[in-house]
Scaffold this motif. Structure first.
Motif, PDB file in Angstrom:
ATOM      1  N   LYS A  42     -84.745  44.892  -8.957  1.00  0.00           N
ATOM      2  CA  LYS A  42     -83.393  45.026  -9.523  1.00  0.00           C
ATOM      3  C   LYS A  42     -82.755  46.336  -9.078  1.00  0.00           C
ATOM      4  O   LYS A  42     -81.561  46.384  -8.788  1.00  0.00           O
ATOM      5  N   GLN A  43     -83.548  47.380  -9.002  1.00  0.00           N
ATOM      6  CA  GLN A  43     -83.050  48.676  -8.533  1.00  0.00           C
ATOM      7  C   GLN A  43     -82.616  48.576  -7.061  1.00  0.00           C
ATOM      8  O   GLN A  43     -81.587  49.140  -6.676  1.00  0.00           O
ATOM      9  N   ILE A  44     -83.373  47.872  -6.260  1.00  0.00           N
ATOM     10  CA  ILE A  44     -83.007  47.680  -4.851  1.00  0.00           C
ATOM     11  C   ILE A  44     -81.699  46.908  -4.755  1.00  0.00           C
ATOM     12  O   ILE A  44     -80.836  47.237  -3.944  1.00  0.00           O
ATOM     13  N   ARG A  45     -81.538  45.879  -5.584  1.00  0.00           N
ATOM     14  CA  ARG A  45     -80.285  45.102  -5.577  1.00  0.00           C
ATOM     15  C   ARG A  45     -79.085  45.997  -5.911  1.00  0.00           C
ATOM     16  O   ARG A  45     -78.019  45.879  -5.295  1.00  0.00           O
ATOM     17  N   LEU A  46     -79.245  46.896  -6.870  1.00  0.00           N
ATOM     18  CA  LEU A  46     -78.167  47.824  -7.208  1.00  0.00           C
ATOM     19  C   LEU A  46     -77.895  48.782  -6.050  1.00  0.00           C
ATOM     20  O   LEU A  46     -76.743  49.124  -5.771  1.00  0.00           O
ATOM     21  N   GLU A  47     -78.945  49.224  -5.393  1.00  0.00           N
ATOM     22  CA  GLU A  47     -78.774  50.112  -4.239  1.00  0.00           C
ATOM     23  C   GLU A  47     -78.052  49.401  -3.107  1.00  0.00           C
ATOM     24  O   GLU A  47     -77.254  50.009  -2.386  1.00  0.00           O
ATOM     25  N   ILE A  48     -78.306  48.101  -2.939  1.00  0.00           N
ATOM     26  CA  ILE A  48     -77.599  47.318  -1.916  1.00  0.00           C
ATOM     27  C   ILE A  48     -76.101  47.358  -2.182  1.00  0.00           C
ATOM     28  O   ILE A  48     -75.307  47.576  -1.257  1.00  0.00           O
ATOM     29  N   ILE A  49     -75.706  47.166  -3.434  1.00  0.00           N
ATOM     30  CA  ILE A  49     -74.280  47.217  -3.784  1.00  0.00           C
ATOM     31  C   ILE A  49     -73.698  48.584  -3.437  1.00  0.00           C
ATOM     32  O   ILE A  49     -72.622  48.679  -2.829  1.00  0.00           O
ATOM     33  N   HIS A  50     -74.421  49.630  -3.786  1.00  0.00           N
ATOM     34  CA  HIS A  50     -73.974  50.993  -3.492  1.00  0.00           C
ATOM     35  C   HIS A  50     -73.848  51.210  -1.974  1.00  0.00           C
ATOM     36  O   HIS A  50     -72.853  51.767  -1.492  1.00  0.00           O
ATOM     37  N   LEU A  51     -74.834  50.762  -1.222  1.00  0.00           N
ATOM     38  CA  LEU A  51     -74.804  50.939   0.231  1.00  0.00           C
ATOM     39  C   LEU A  51     -73.690  50.117   0.872  1.00  0.00           C
ATOM     40  O   LEU A  51     -73.060  50.581   1.835  1.00  0.00           O
ATOM     41  N   GLU A  52     -73.438  48.920   0.364  1.00  0.00           N
ATOM     42  CA  GLU A  52     -72.340  48.105   0.901  1.00  0.00           C
ATOM     43  C   GLU A  52     -71.009  48.831   0.739  1.00  0.00           C
ATOM     44  O   GLU A  52     -70.187  48.841   1.668  1.00  0.00           O
ATOM     45  N   GLU A  53     -70.804  49.454  -0.407  1.00  0.00           N
ATOM     46  CA  GLU A  53     -69.578  50.231  -0.625  1.00  0.00           C
ATOM     47  C   GLU A  53     -69.516  51.427   0.313  1.00  0.00           C
ATOM     48  O   GLU A  53     -68.465  51.745   0.871  1.00  0.00           O
ATOM     49  N   GLN A  54     -70.639  52.086   0.498  1.00  0.00           N
ATOM     50  CA  GLN A  54     -70.709  53.251   1.379  1.00  0.00           C
ATOM     51  C   GLN A  54     -70.410  52.847   2.821  1.00  0.00           C
ATOM     52  O   GLN A  54     -69.665  53.536   3.520  1.00  0.00           O
ATOM     53  N   VAL A  55     -70.967  51.737   3.274  1.00  0.00           N
ATOM     54  CA  VAL A  55     -70.753  51.278   4.649  1.00  0.00           C
ATOM     55  C   VAL A  55     -69.291  50.888   4.857  1.00  0.00           C
ATOM     56  O   VAL A  55     -68.710  51.195   5.897  1.00  0.00           O
ATOM     57  N   LYS A  56     -68.675  50.258   3.862  1.00  0.00           N
ATOM     58  CA  LYS A  56     -67.254  49.889   3.969  1.00  0.00           C
ATOM     59  C   LYS A  56     -66.390  51.119   4.189  1.00  0.00           C
ATOM     60  O   LYS A  56     -65.457  51.095   4.974  1.00  0.00           O
ATOM     61  N   LYS A  57     -66.715  52.204   3.486  1.00  0.00           N
ATOM     62  CA  LYS A  57     -65.955  53.439   3.626  1.00  0.00           C
ATOM     63  C   LYS A  57     -66.139  54.072   5.005  1.00  0.00           C
ATOM     64  O   LYS A  57     -65.238  54.755   5.492  1.00  0.00           O
ATOM     65  N   LEU A  58     -67.279  53.859   5.624  1.00  0.00           N
ATOM     66  CA  LEU A  58     -67.568  54.448   6.926  1.00  0.00           C
ATOM     67  C   LEU A  58     -66.970  53.678   8.090  1.00  0.00           C
ATOM     68  O   LEU A  58     -66.831  54.203   9.180  1.00  0.00           O
ATOM     69  N   GLN A  59     -66.633  52.391   7.854  1.00  0.00           N
ATOM     70  CA  GLN A  59     -66.117  51.563   8.946  1.00  0.00           C
ATOM     71  C   GLN A  59     -64.665  51.904   9.237  1.00  0.00           C
ATOM     72  O   GLN A  59     -63.864  52.087   8.321  1.00  0.00           O
ATOM     73  N   PRO A  60     -64.330  51.989  10.532  1.00  0.00           N
ATOM     74  CA  PRO A  60     -62.942  52.268  10.894  1.00  0.00           C
ATOM     75  C   PRO A  60     -62.047  51.084  10.532  1.00  0.00           C
ATOM     76  O   PRO A  60     -62.479  49.939  10.552  1.00  0.00           O
ATOM     77  N   ILE A  61     -60.822  51.411  10.199  1.00  0.00           N
ATOM     78  CA  ILE A  61     -59.860  50.379   9.782  1.00  0.00           C
ATOM     79  C   ILE A  61     -59.257  49.664  10.955  1.00  0.00           C
ATOM     80  O   ILE A  61     -59.066  50.051  11.997  1.00  0.00           O
TER      81      ILE A  61
END
Length: 61
Positions: A42-61
């Motif tokens: 469950k902790q890994i699943r929450l980390e996935i959500i956090h990382l998905e948000e982080q990766v979205k912020k890093l991607q160029p528009i």
């Protein structure tokens, strides 16, 4: 013998957020295949959500 660094810290030190996201997804997929779930998964699943948000912020528009 106890480690001075925990598992989470090790994974945070290895690779980019994109690579960590791939590793976490692969882990969760395997646990899903095995029909296994526990608080750590469950902790890994929450980390996935956090990382998905982080990766979205890093991607160029």
């Amino acid at each position: 013998m106890e480690s001075i660094i925990n598992f989470e810290e090790i994974l945070d030190l290895v690779g980019s957020p994109e690579n960590r996201l791939k590793r976490y997804r692969a882990c969760v997929n395997e646990f899903d295949r095995l029909q296994y779930d526990d608080p750590f998964i469950k902790q890994i699943r929450l980390e996935i959500i956090h990382l998905e948000e982080q990766v979205k912020k890093l991607q160029p528009i």
